[in-house]
Design an enzyme around this catalytic site. Structure first.
Site, PDB file in Angstrom:
ATOM      1  CB  THR A  49      -0.891   0.299   1.169  1.00 38.62           C
ATOM      2  OG1 THR A  49      -1.515  -1.520   1.001  1.00 38.62           O
ATOM      3  CG2 THR A  49      -1.818   1.888   1.145  1.00 38.62           C
ATOM      4  CD  GLU A  59      -1.923  -5.244   8.863  1.00 39.58           C
ATOM      5  OE1 GLU A  59      -1.746  -5.111   7.600  1.00 39.58           O
ATOM      6  OE2 GLU A  59      -1.263  -6.182   9.439  1.00 39.58           O
TER       7      GLU A  59
END
Length: 398
Positions: free
Chosen positions: A161, A244
């Site tokens: 990402t 995360e």
């Protein structure tokens, strides 16, 4: 569990609300509230504003330059940022790799890497997933061979990402193939400007360049960039993933987007429909339940008790809620929401009074299709929801 905030916590909330709203650039807030495209400059500009205040690493302890806030203070700060319309802090540096460096890195690594993360100057990327190694990270094949005082890295990472902006990337690499998969992985920090690193875009179905493939072709990495001990990377990876998956729940953004659902429903004239309001109510109940789950974890941590091991469950529920509110926005706008207008994702562009030529369409409709398409990913990344449910079942049921 006491869900009432103390007077001191409410005073802290007011302090944070005042500071965020005074320092968050209006053009960035406008983009966030209207789902317009954020540029690298937008995201990094906000990161640097936070960094100048020592808040880009708002979850860091004081010994590493953070504010040393407790779990409740961090939650309040996240909520005030979200409701003001700030971009999400890009998590790869301050939320993911920084805690690993703090916990397992050397003093030299602390001094070298943490200041650039806090200031927002250095952009980090995550090198975990590979073709064939997504939720099953233990099967990573990117190879790092030790040669004297350096590693030679060969392999490929995918779904990286915002990797096109990356200055550094933290990677799981295989350093031993003769042991069980989890025992042969190391955690390596790689300069993305190194010769042999190639970043190739993956254009997603919403037309965005958000994710990338990253190739390593005989990339030389100094051995001093190894975090912790060789072949112990799986331990560090699990430590990071807990951060995360909790971050992915993103309950504060869900609260903000719930209000956006209501705004769009009113603008499109469907808010008075009892059946549509039922769907909004069901979503709101789920958002509140997710918030209660997050607060239970925070309450346990704040009270010095063992935190509930529900990171996987937070990820499952949070990601499903993200898909639900993007779908409700589409339903509210009806046919007008289906028109894909790439120009509408450019900052400041609002188009005609209605989107795409459908009578009754509203200027809020233009970005909806892109958001809906993009959010199909949420139940896959960070460990697919199917895998997370297995982990939750094993943890809670044995």
């Amino acid at each position: 569990m006491d869900l009432q905030f103390t007077p001191e916590q409410e005073a802290f909330r007011q302090e944070m609300r005042t500071w965020v709203r005074a320092n968050l650039p209006a053009d960035i807030s406008h983009k966030v509230h209207n789902a317009l495209r954020l540029s690298k400059d937008d995201m990094q500009r906000w990161a640097k504003i936070l960094g100048a205040k020592g808040l880009h690493g708002y979850g860091w302890p004081k010994e590493f330059g953070g504010p040393g806030w407790d779990a409740i203070q961090r939650h309040i700060f996240e909520e005030e940022c979200a409701m003001a319309g700030s971009p999400r802090i890009v998590p790869f540096g301050p939320v993911m790799v920084a805690p690993v460096i703090m916990a397992f890195g050397s003093p030299e690594q602390h001094e070298r890497f943490l200041p650039g993360i806090m200031s927002g100057e250095v952009w980090w990327s995550q090198g975990y997933s590979e073709p064939g190694s997504g939720s099953d990270l233990a099967s990573v094949k990117t190879r790092a061979e030790r040669q004297g005082n350096k590693y030679i890295v060969n392999g490929q990472k995918t779904w990286t990402t915002l990797g096109q902006y990356g200055d550094w990337i933290f990677c799981l690499v295989r350093t031993n193939s003769e042991v069980k998969p989890q025992a042969g992985i190391s955690f390596l920090l790689i300069d993305m400007t190194s010769p042999g690193v190639t970043v190739r875009p993956i254009i997603t179905m919403d037309g965005e360049h958000e994710v990338n493939e990253v190739f390593f072709d005989n990339v030389e990495v100094p051995a001093e960039n190894l975090v912790g001990q060789e072949n112990q990377g799986w331990t560090y990876a699990k430590y990071l993933l807990a951060h995360e998956r909790t971050n992915i729940a993103d309950v504060n953004r869900a609260k903000r987007e719930l209000e956006r659902v209501k705004r769009i429903a009113r603008a499109e004239g469907v808010y008075d429909d009892a059946r549509f309001r039922d769907q909004i109510a069901l979503l709101e109940v789920d958002v509140i339940a997710l918030e209660m789950m997050v607060l239970r974890v925070l309450s346990a941590e704040h009270g010095g008790k063992k935190a509930l091991d529900v990171a996987g469950l937070l990820k499952v529920r949070g990601s499903e809620i993200q898909q639900r509110y993007s779908e409700l926005m589409m339903l509210a706008a009806g046919p007008a929401s289906q028109v894909f207008l790439q120009e509408a994702m450019e900052a400041g562009w609002q188009g005609d009074q209605f989107a795409g030529g459908f009578p009754g369409g509203n200027i809020t409709s233009a970005p909806l299709a892109a958001t809906y398409l993009n959010y199909r990913k949420t139940t896959i990344y960070g460990g697919s929801n199917e895998v997370q449910r297995n982990i939750v079942a094993q943890t809670l049921l044995g």
